[in-house]
Design a protein around this motif. Structure first.
Motif, PDB file in Angstrom:
ATOM      1  N   ALA A  52       0.848  -1.193   0.000  1.00 37.64           N
ATOM      2  CA  ALA A  52       0.000   0.000   0.000  1.00 37.64           C
ATOM      3  C   ALA A  52       0.887   1.248   0.000  1.00 37.64           C
ATOM      4  O   ALA A  52       1.658   1.472   0.935  1.00 37.64           O
ATOM      5  CB  ALA A  52      -0.909  -0.008   1.218  1.00 37.64           C
ATOM      6  N   THR A  53       0.782   2.038  -1.063  1.00 36.29           N
ATOM      7  CA  THR A  53       1.616   3.230  -1.232  1.00 36.29           C
ATOM      8  C   THR A  53       0.723   4.376  -1.646  1.00 36.29           C
ATOM      9  O   THR A  53       0.130   4.358  -2.729  1.00 36.29           O
ATOM     10  CB  THR A  53       2.710   2.987  -2.289  1.00 36.29           C
ATOM     11  OG1 THR A  53       3.475   1.831  -1.922  1.00 36.29           O
ATOM     12  CG2 THR A  53       3.627   4.191  -2.407  1.00 36.29           C
ATOM     13  N   LEU A  54       0.610   5.373  -0.781  1.00 35.25           N
ATOM     14  CA  LEU A  54      -0.335   6.455  -0.978  1.00 35.25           C
ATOM     15  C   LEU A  54       0.392   7.758  -1.279  1.00 35.25           C
ATOM     16  O   LEU A  54       1.412   8.084  -0.652  1.00 35.25           O
ATOM     17  CB  LEU A  54      -1.208   6.619   0.270  1.00 35.25           C
ATOM     18  CG  LEU A  54      -1.942   5.350   0.708  1.00 35.25           C
ATOM     19  CD1 LEU A  54      -2.685   5.586   2.016  1.00 35.25           C
ATOM     20  CD2 LEU A  54      -2.897   4.869  -0.374  1.00 35.25           C
ATOM     21  N   TYR A  55      -0.147   8.502  -2.233  1.00 37.58           N
ATOM     22  CA  TYR A  55       0.380   9.815  -2.590  1.00 37.58           C
ATOM     23  C   TYR A  55      -0.390  10.857  -1.800  1.00 37.58           C
ATOM     24  O   TYR A  55      -1.627  10.877  -1.823  1.00 37.58           O
ATOM     25  CB  TYR A  55       0.222  10.055  -4.090  1.00 37.58           C
ATOM     26  CG  TYR A  55       0.659  11.425  -4.546  1.00 37.58           C
ATOM     27  CD1 TYR A  55       2.009  11.722  -4.722  1.00 37.58           C
ATOM     28  CD2 TYR A  55      -0.276  12.421  -4.816  1.00 37.58           C
ATOM     29  CE1 TYR A  55       2.412  12.973  -5.145  1.00 37.58           C
ATOM     30  CE2 TYR A  55       0.119  13.676  -5.241  1.00 37.58           C
ATOM     31  CZ  TYR A  55       1.464  13.950  -5.404  1.00 37.58           C
ATOM     32  OH  TYR A  55       1.858  15.190  -5.820  1.00 37.58           O
ATOM     33  N   CYS A  56       0.341  11.704  -1.076  1.00 39.52           N
ATOM     34  CA  CYS A  56      -0.295  12.664  -0.176  1.00 39.52           C
ATOM     35  C   CYS A  56       0.253  14.068  -0.390  1.00 39.52           C
ATOM     36  O   CYS A  56       1.388  14.254  -0.837  1.00 39.52           O
ATOM     37  CB  CYS A  56      -0.040  12.291   1.287  1.00 39.52           C
ATOM     38  SG  CYS A  56      -0.621  10.652   1.777  1.00 39.52           S
TER      39      CYS A  56
END
Length: 262
Positions: A52-56
């Motif tokens: 899980a890799t989220l762009y914030c």
């Protein structure tokens, strides 16, 4: 995982952070403060990432930036690394990068986020006009530094897409969750210097890491993030490179190149 705007899928209701001064990865103190205490807003996810890799977006007191957030809860179990340790390994890689003095890894912290604790790393947008395959095969000094760094942290997954050249001559690297094994697992696309003498610059950087592990803050910090065996193995890798003064050779009992290499 490749850090690229083409790989991002927007999150429902995502919004940009407010206006403010954009923080550069070279402004280390400001970037670390922003990442550690700023307000995180999830804007999308990186669809090619295995975890899980989220762009914030992140903002704090007039400072803004974009970042990657990898919650520990989204890590996939691996047979050769303890569960729930990838985020701390990413931070450990950043600490080694700082000690070497090359800025190989973008500013990275470990903190709570919208989906629990995890790794938060400042986003670096690579120059789309740079041919990453050609760069990875070149004799570019920034790439050579990356090869030395990978040998120190025992990177088991240096793919071409993990190279982030912003276009100013510097090259950052990302995805260091599978580093620091106590066993020799160096797996990389950057073998063009194997067996060749290390540069004087590399020897100086290795000496800084050696001193930092033995008698400085680096050893204490790595002990917070890794096992005692992993810290000791890191010290021994550095000692061997300083003793033999050459780039390491590929392991004989481990695949030398990650798959897929891109």
């Amino acid at each position: 995982m490749t850090q690229s705007s083409r790989d991002r899928v927007p999150a429902d209701g995502a919004g940009r952070g407010g206006p403010g001064r954009r923080v550069s990865p070279r402004d280390v103190d400001a970037a670390e403060g922003l990442l550690a205490a700023g307000r995180l807003a999830v804007e999308g996810r990186l669809v090619q990432a295995s975890n899980a890799t989220l762009y914030c977006s992140v903002d704090l007191d007039g400072l803004t930036g974009a970042c990657v957030y990898k919650p520990v809860a989204g890590e996939r179990p691996l047979w050769d690394f303890p569960d729930g340790t990838l985020a701390e390994r990413e931070v450990a890689a950043y600490e080694v990068s700082k000690a070497m003095g090359w800025g190989t890894v973008p500013p990275t912290v470990h903190r709570d986020g919208p989906y629990g604790p995890g790794m938060v790393q400042l986003w670096v947008e690579p120059d789309p006009d740079i041919d990453l395959v050609a760069l990875s095969r070149s004799d570019d000094e920034a790439i050579r530094r990356m090869a030395v760094f990978d040998a120190v942290v025992n990177n088991a997954d240096r793919k071409i897409g993990h190279l982030l050249p912003p276009g100013d001559g510097h090259v950052y690297g990302c995805d260091h969750g599978v580093c620091f094994s106590a066993d020799y697992k160096l797996r990389t696309v950057l073998w063009q210097w194997r067996g060749k003498p290390l540069t004087s610059e590399a020897l100086e950087a290795l000496a800084r890491v050696d001193e930092g592990i033995r008698d400085g803050a680096l050893g204490a910090r790595l002990a917070e993030l890794l096992t005692a065996d992993e810290v000791d193995a890191t010290r021994r890798r550095v000692e061997l490179m300083l003793k033999h003064r050459i780039h390491p050779y590929p392991p004989e009992d481990w695949p030398a190149i990650p798959w897929p290499p891109l």
